[in-house]
Motif scaffolding. Structure first.
Motif, PDB file in Angstrom:
ATOM      1  N   GLY A 168     -10.414 -17.548  -0.517  1.00  0.00           N
ATOM      2  CA  GLY A 168     -10.455 -16.787   0.725  1.00  0.00           C
ATOM      3  C   GLY A 168      -9.521 -15.589   0.668  1.00  0.00           C
ATOM      4  O   GLY A 168      -9.882 -14.487   1.107  1.00  0.00           O
ATOM      5  N   ALA A 169      -8.334 -15.788   0.107  1.00  0.00           N
ATOM      6  CA  ALA A 169      -7.371 -14.694  -0.023  1.00  0.00           C
ATOM      7  C   ALA A 169      -7.881 -13.636  -0.992  1.00  0.00           C
ATOM      8  O   ALA A 169      -7.700 -12.434  -0.775  1.00  0.00           O
ATOM      9  CB  ALA A 169      -6.030 -15.247  -0.490  1.00  0.00           C
ATOM     10  N   ALA A 170      -8.533 -14.074  -2.071  1.00  0.00           N
ATOM     11  CA  ALA A 170      -9.078 -13.119  -3.052  1.00  0.00           C
ATOM     12  C   ALA A 170     -10.202 -12.299  -2.435  1.00  0.00           C
ATOM     13  O   ALA A 170     -10.277 -11.075  -2.639  1.00  0.00           O
ATOM     14  CB  ALA A 170      -9.570 -13.876  -4.280  1.00  0.00           C
ATOM     15  N   HIS A 174     -10.496  -8.125  -1.937  1.00  0.00           N
ATOM     16  CA  HIS A 174     -11.635  -7.282  -2.325  1.00  0.00           C
ATOM     17  C   HIS A 174     -12.181  -6.513  -1.119  1.00  0.00           C
ATOM     18  O   HIS A 174     -12.567  -5.339  -1.237  1.00  0.00           O
ATOM     19  CB  HIS A 174     -12.730  -8.139  -2.953  1.00  0.00           C
ATOM     20  N   GLU A 175     -12.220  -7.168   0.028  1.00  0.00           N
ATOM     21  CA  GLU A 175     -12.682  -6.514   1.253  1.00  0.00           C
ATOM     22  C   GLU A 175     -11.775  -5.337   1.610  1.00  0.00           C
ATOM     23  O   GLU A 175     -12.259  -4.253   1.969  1.00  0.00           O
ATOM     24  CB  GLU A 175     -12.692  -7.530   2.397  1.00  0.00           C
ATOM     25  N   GLU A 176     -10.455  -5.544   1.497  1.00  0.00           N
ATOM     26  CA  GLU A 176      -9.509  -4.477   1.844  1.00  0.00           C
ATOM     27  C   GLU A 176      -9.570  -3.324   0.836  1.00  0.00           C
ATOM     28  O   GLU A 176      -9.412  -2.150   1.210  1.00  0.00           O
ATOM     29  CB  GLU A 176      -8.083  -5.031   1.930  1.00  0.00           C
ATOM     30  N   ILE A 177      -9.790  -3.638  -0.437  1.00  0.00           N
ATOM     31  CA  ILE A 177      -9.941  -2.581  -1.442  1.00  0.00           C
ATOM     32  C   ILE A 177     -11.163  -1.728  -1.108  1.00  0.00           C
ATOM     33  O   ILE A 177     -11.128  -0.493  -1.177  1.00  0.00           O
ATOM     34  CB  ILE A 177     -10.077  -3.178  -2.847  1.00  0.00           C
ATOM     35  N   THR A 181     -11.295   2.360  -0.125  1.00  0.00           N
ATOM     36  CA  THR A 181     -12.091   3.380  -0.821  1.00  0.00           C
ATOM     37  C   THR A 181     -13.004   4.133   0.146  1.00  0.00           C
ATOM     38  O   THR A 181     -13.377   5.286  -0.115  1.00  0.00           O
ATOM     39  CB  THR A 181     -12.942   2.746  -1.933  1.00  0.00           C
ATOM     40  N   LYS A 182     -13.355   3.509   1.270  1.00  0.00           N
ATOM     41  CA  LYS A 182     -14.252   4.147   2.233  1.00  0.00           C
ATOM     42  C   LYS A 182     -13.502   4.938   3.305  1.00  0.00           C
ATOM     43  O   LYS A 182     -14.134   5.655   4.096  1.00  0.00           O
ATOM     44  CB  LYS A 182     -15.119   3.080   2.910  1.00  0.00           C
ATOM     45  N   ASP A 195      -3.059  -2.627   4.534  1.00  0.00           N
ATOM     46  CA  ASP A 195      -3.843  -3.871   4.580  1.00  0.00           C
ATOM     47  C   ASP A 195      -4.125  -4.392   3.167  1.00  0.00           C
ATOM     48  O   ASP A 195      -4.092  -5.604   2.923  1.00  0.00           O
ATOM     49  CB  ASP A 195      -5.172  -3.625   5.309  1.00  0.00           C
ATOM     50  N   MET A 196      -4.403  -3.459   2.249  1.00  0.00           N
ATOM     51  CA  MET A 196      -4.700  -3.850   0.870  1.00  0.00           C
ATOM     52  C   MET A 196      -3.480  -4.497   0.212  1.00  0.00           C
ATOM     53  O   MET A 196      -3.585  -5.542  -0.431  1.00  0.00           O
ATOM     54  CB  MET A 196      -5.146  -2.614   0.086  1.00  0.00           C
TER      55      MET A 196
END
Length: 264
Positions: A168-170, A174-177, A181-182, A195-196
């Motif tokens: 879940g943490a991983a 990935h979601e924050e990365i 980028t967006k 957040d990342m």
């Protein structure tokens, strides 16, 4: 001053004289809690550095420097009539006895899990007595950001707010990365970068790795390898700063290979 004076009493007397308006040190007299605080933090990190290098002689010196910071703050508080060094020592002694009833009273179980649970309960009681009722209350603002992020996360875990496992943490990282980028504005990029990093600390924590320790080790490795590149360039008769990135990268790889080479 008598040679029989206890070392701590001697140190307290030295600080009292340094802060004495009649014949004291101009610099020491000009200080206050806020101006000394950065030195206190710096000395704590120098203690950690000596430990990381397993340099016990340096550790002794750095612990002395850190003790001086405690004495300095206590002396300034004494001058205000707030508390003195003895009050500081008595306070921490009382706290240690209070938090270890299984050792000092014999009235509590000595099993590891029970001791840990009791420790958390006692700390919660102390926070409540200080009107710190929130789970995150009392995490010092002056802590390094990575260390403070980990402490905040650990506090949240105590009340059940945590990922059940590393996955879940991983996924969150990935979601924050992806969100970083967006991001289209500087304000968004700054927020998403935070957040990342916070998510990265969380993932490392779930993996049993202290983020602050990991980054300190990475910093040390980078410094070591960079110095190695500069040394190699000098040995080759080259100016490192004048090399193009390709040549510098080649030196970097040579340094890395040298670290991996077997030692006799």
């Amino acid at each position: 001053m008598s040679k029989q004076t206890a070392p701590i009493d001697r140190l307290l007397a030295i600080m009292a004289q340094l802060r004495n308006p009649d014949g004291g040190c101009e610099w020491d007299l000009a200080q206050d809690f806020a101006s000394i605080a950065p030195y206190t933090i710096e000395e704590a990190y120098e203690v950690a550095d000596a430990i990381a290098r397993d340099d016990l002689a340096e550790l002794k010196d750095e612990l002395g420097d850190l003790l001086l910071q405690v004495v300095f703050h206590a002396r300034m508080a004494e001058e205000r009539g707030a508390f003195d060094f003895d009050d500081v020592a008595a306070g921490i002694a009382d706290k240690m006895e209070r938090r270890h009833p299984h050792i000092f009273t014999g009235n509590e179980p000595n099993e590891t899990q029970a001791v840990r649970a009791n420790w958390e309960r006692l700390k919660a009681d102390e926070r409540a007595a200080k009107a710190q009722t929130g789970a995150l209350d009392g995490v010092a603002l002056a802590l390094p950001a990575l260390l403070r992020a980990e402490k905040l996360q650990k506090r949240a875990t105590r009340v059940g707010f945590d990922w059940p496992d590393q996955l879940g943490a991983a996924d969150k990282l990935h979601e924050e990365i992806d969100e970083f980028t967006k991001a289209s504005t500087e304000a968004e990029r700054l927020e998403e970068a935070g957040d990342m990093l916070f998510a990265a600390v969380n993932w490392l924590r779930k993996s049993g790795i202290p983020a602050e320790d990991a980054l300190r080790a990475a910093n040390a490795k980078f410094e070591r390898r960079f110095a190695g590149m500069e040394t190699m360039a000098k040995q080759d008769g080259q100016d490192f700063a004048a090399l193009d990135l390709s040549d510098q990268d080649s030196l970097w790889n040579r340094v890395k290979q040298g670290e991996k080479a077997p030692r006799d």
